[in-house]
Design an enzyme around this catalytic site. Structure first.
Site, PDB file in Angstrom:
ATOM      1  N   LEU A  30       0.825  -1.223   0.000  1.00 25.05           N
ATOM      2  CA  LEU A  30       0.000   0.000   0.000  1.00 25.05           C
ATOM      3  C   LEU A  30       0.855   1.267   0.000  1.00 25.05           C
ATOM      4  CD1 LEU A  30      -2.690  -1.093   2.635  1.00 25.05           C
ATOM      5  CD2 LEU A  30      -2.814  -1.262   0.130  1.00 25.05           C
ATOM      6  N   GLU A  32       0.263   5.911  -0.808  1.00 27.56           N
ATOM      7  CA  GLU A  32      -0.741   6.989  -0.667  1.00 27.56           C
ATOM      8  C   GLU A  32      -1.831   6.938  -1.729  1.00 27.56           C
ATOM      9  OE1 GLU A  32       0.946  10.974  -0.212  1.00 27.56           O
ATOM     10  OE2 GLU A  32       2.635  10.006   0.791  1.00 27.56           O
ATOM     11  N   HIS A  34      -3.311   4.202  -2.868  1.00 29.36           N
ATOM     12  CA  HIS A  34      -4.338   3.308  -2.309  1.00 29.36           C
ATOM     13  C   HIS A  34      -5.112   4.009  -1.184  1.00 29.36           C
ATOM     14  CE1 HIS A  34      -1.271   0.114  -3.615  1.00 29.36           C
ATOM     15  NE2 HIS A  34      -2.356  -0.212  -4.300  1.00 29.36           N
ATOM     16  N   GLY A 144      -8.742   3.509  -8.921  1.00 26.29           N
ATOM     17  CA  GLY A 144      -7.899   4.643  -9.298  1.00 26.29           C
ATOM     18  C   GLY A 144      -7.833   4.818 -10.805  1.00 26.29           C
ATOM     19  N   LYS A 146      -5.325   5.671 -12.210  1.00 30.79           N
ATOM     20  CA  LYS A 146      -3.981   5.197 -12.568  1.00 30.79           C
ATOM     21  C   LYS A 146      -4.084   4.034 -13.557  1.00 30.79           C
ATOM     22  CE  LYS A 146       0.411   3.797 -11.802  1.00 30.79           C
ATOM     23  NZ  LYS A 146       0.331   2.382 -11.945  1.00 30.79           N
ATOM     24  N   ASP A 147      -5.043   3.129 -13.315  1.00 25.41           N
ATOM     25  CA  ASP A 147      -5.257   1.986 -14.216  1.00 25.41           C
ATOM     26  C   ASP A 147      -6.491   2.312 -15.063  1.00 25.41           C
ATOM     27  OD1 ASP A 147      -3.320  -0.241 -13.072  1.00 25.41           O
ATOM     28  OD2 ASP A 147      -4.155   0.861 -11.394  1.00 25.41           O
TER      29      ASP A 147
HETATM   30  P1  AMP Z   1      -3.215  -2.303  -7.211  1.00 18.34           P
HETATM   31  O1  AMP Z   1      -2.895  -2.620  -5.790  1.00 18.34           O
HETATM   32  O2  AMP Z   1      -2.037  -1.845  -8.012  1.00 18.34           O
HETATM   33  O3  AMP Z   1      -4.017  -3.388  -7.882  1.00 18.34           O
HETATM   34  O4  AMP Z   1      -4.176  -1.039  -7.181  1.00 18.34           O
HETATM   35  C1  AMP Z   1      -5.349  -1.040  -6.429  1.00 18.34           C
HETATM   36  C2  AMP Z   1      -6.147   0.200  -6.737  1.00 18.34           C
HETATM   37  O5  AMP Z   1      -5.371   1.355  -6.413  1.00 18.34           O
HETATM   38  C3  AMP Z   1      -6.522   0.328  -8.218  1.00 18.34           C
HETATM   39  O6  AMP Z   1      -7.847   0.845  -8.310  1.00 18.34           O
HETATM   40  C4  AMP Z   1      -5.497   1.319  -8.720  1.00 18.34           C
HETATM   41  O7  AMP Z   1      -5.938   2.051  -9.855  1.00 18.34           O
HETATM   42  C5  AMP Z   1      -5.361   2.234  -7.525  1.00 18.34           C
HETATM   43  N1  AMP Z   1      -4.095   2.964  -7.570  1.00 18.34           N
HETATM   44  C6  AMP Z   1      -2.847   2.441  -7.730  1.00 18.34           C
HETATM   45  N2  AMP Z   1      -1.926   3.432  -7.776  1.00 18.34           N
HETATM   46  C7  AMP Z   1      -2.604   4.602  -7.659  1.00 18.34           C
HETATM   47  C8  AMP Z   1      -2.230   5.989  -7.646  1.00 18.34           C
HETATM   48  N3  AMP Z   1      -0.954   6.373  -7.771  1.00 18.34           N
HETATM   49  N4  AMP Z   1      -3.202   6.902  -7.505  1.00 18.34           N
HETATM   50  C9  AMP Z   1      -4.497   6.532  -7.379  1.00 18.34           C
HETATM   51  N5  AMP Z   1      -4.928   5.254  -7.380  1.00 18.34           N
HETATM   52  C10 AMP Z   1      -3.992   4.306  -7.521  1.00 18.34           C
END
Ligand code: AMP
Length: 282
Positions: A30, A32, A34, A144, A146-147
């Site tokens: 995790l 910021e 997340h 996010g 981001k994806d």
């Molecule tokens: P992940 O753990 O990479 O699967 O991401 C979990 C969630 O966190 C997903 O909805 C991502 O899009 C979001 N997320 C990851 N990095 C960021 C970021 N830098 N800013 C905002 N949301 C993020």
């Protein structure tokens, strides 16, 4: 908690007390970014559930499933400090018993860009997200930007399969130097960490060319590529100007278009994107 039955019980108890349920699915490690999703879920609902599950179905055999970071103690602390009420960490065996027969497939929306680079990735994402939605049964799930392609697919999943929840999208949280926060940034050594700035620099260059009046997607893409080409140790996978609903290239870029990029920095594959209208929604 790790059992599906326990999380169902905890959620239904909360719901019986009248609580609305917010949900933040993650793969852990995790940061910021997340935690901004948790903050958003907390502002919209009464009880926040976070899942941490490194989903084997969305990794190709050549990818980083086994070495993906799993800092369990740090994640517990961050989730607790951030106000997560229920932390759900299912096991792979519980999520994917041997009897599994059904997979959700992404179709055309998931076939280009990230889908073309990582065949099967989005099927894995949609399958696990559908399962998690059925287990947690949230009122709101927060993802996010981001994806970006993933978020378009998840909105389509909920719409097309009539799932009774709202999807909320949160802006990208960046490091002070512009790099989008990512669990995979932990893989970068100091040199690669510096090189990785080229991704957000390229996106900003595309945005500023758009601000200056350039509307041809191919010209905007050339400007982005020129920044990445100059950076040794950065190998571009794709850079495109797209419509964030369809992931198709528009004939002319507009305020609703986004620039997306994926590149390998050293051994680490990173993705990033920016809206062209620069209203802070990236
Ligand atoms: P992940 O753990 O990479 O699967 O991401 C979990 C969630 O966190 C997903 O909805 C991502 O899009 C979001 N997320 C990851 N990095 C960021 C970021 N830098 N800013 C905002 N949301 C993020």
């Amino acid at each position: 908690m790790s059992s599906i039955a326990d999380v169902r019980t905890a959620v239904s108890e909360a719901r019986r007390g009248g609580a609305r349920i917010g949900f933040v699915p993650t793969m852990g490690a995790l940061h910021e970014g997340h935690m901004s999703l948790v903050e958003r879920a907390r502002s919209m609902t009464d009880v926040t559930v976070m899942s941490i599950f490194v989903n084997p179905l969305q990794f190709a055999p050549t990818e980083d499933f086994s070495r993906y970071p799993r800092p369990i103690e740090d994640d517990n602390r961050l989730a607790g400090d951030g106000g997560v009420d229920i932390l759900f960490r299912p096991s792979v065996d519980d999520m994917y018993p041997v009897t599994r027969a059904i997979t959700v497939t992404a179709g055309k929306l998931g076939s280009d860009w990230e889908g073309a680079s990582r065949p099967g990735h989005f099927d894995g994402v949609l399958t696990v997200v559908a399962k998690l939605f059925n287990i947690v049964q949230p009122d709101v799930a927060v993802f996010g930007r981001k994806d970006l392609q993933q978020s378009a697919l998840i909105r389509a999943l909920v719409r097309d399969l009539d799932m009774p929840l709202t999807i909320s999208l949160a802006p990208i949280v960046r490091e002070p130097d512009g790099i989008a926060m990512s669990s995979r940034n932990r893989y970068l050594d100091a040199e690669d960490r510096h090189r990785a700035q080229a991704l957000s620099s390229a996106l900003r260059a595309v945005r500023s060319a758009y601000d200056s009046g350039e509307r041809a997607p191919s010209e905007l893409e050339k400007i982005g590529f020129s920044i990445l080409r100059d950076e040794t140790g950065v190998v571009v996978d794709y850079l495109g100007v797209i419509d964030p609903e369809t992931f198709e290239r528009p004939v002319r870029a507009s305020a609703s278009s986004a620039a997306i990029v994926a590149a390998r920095v050293g051994k680490t594959r990173l993705i990033d994107n920016m809206c062209l209208d620069g209203d802070g929604q990236d």
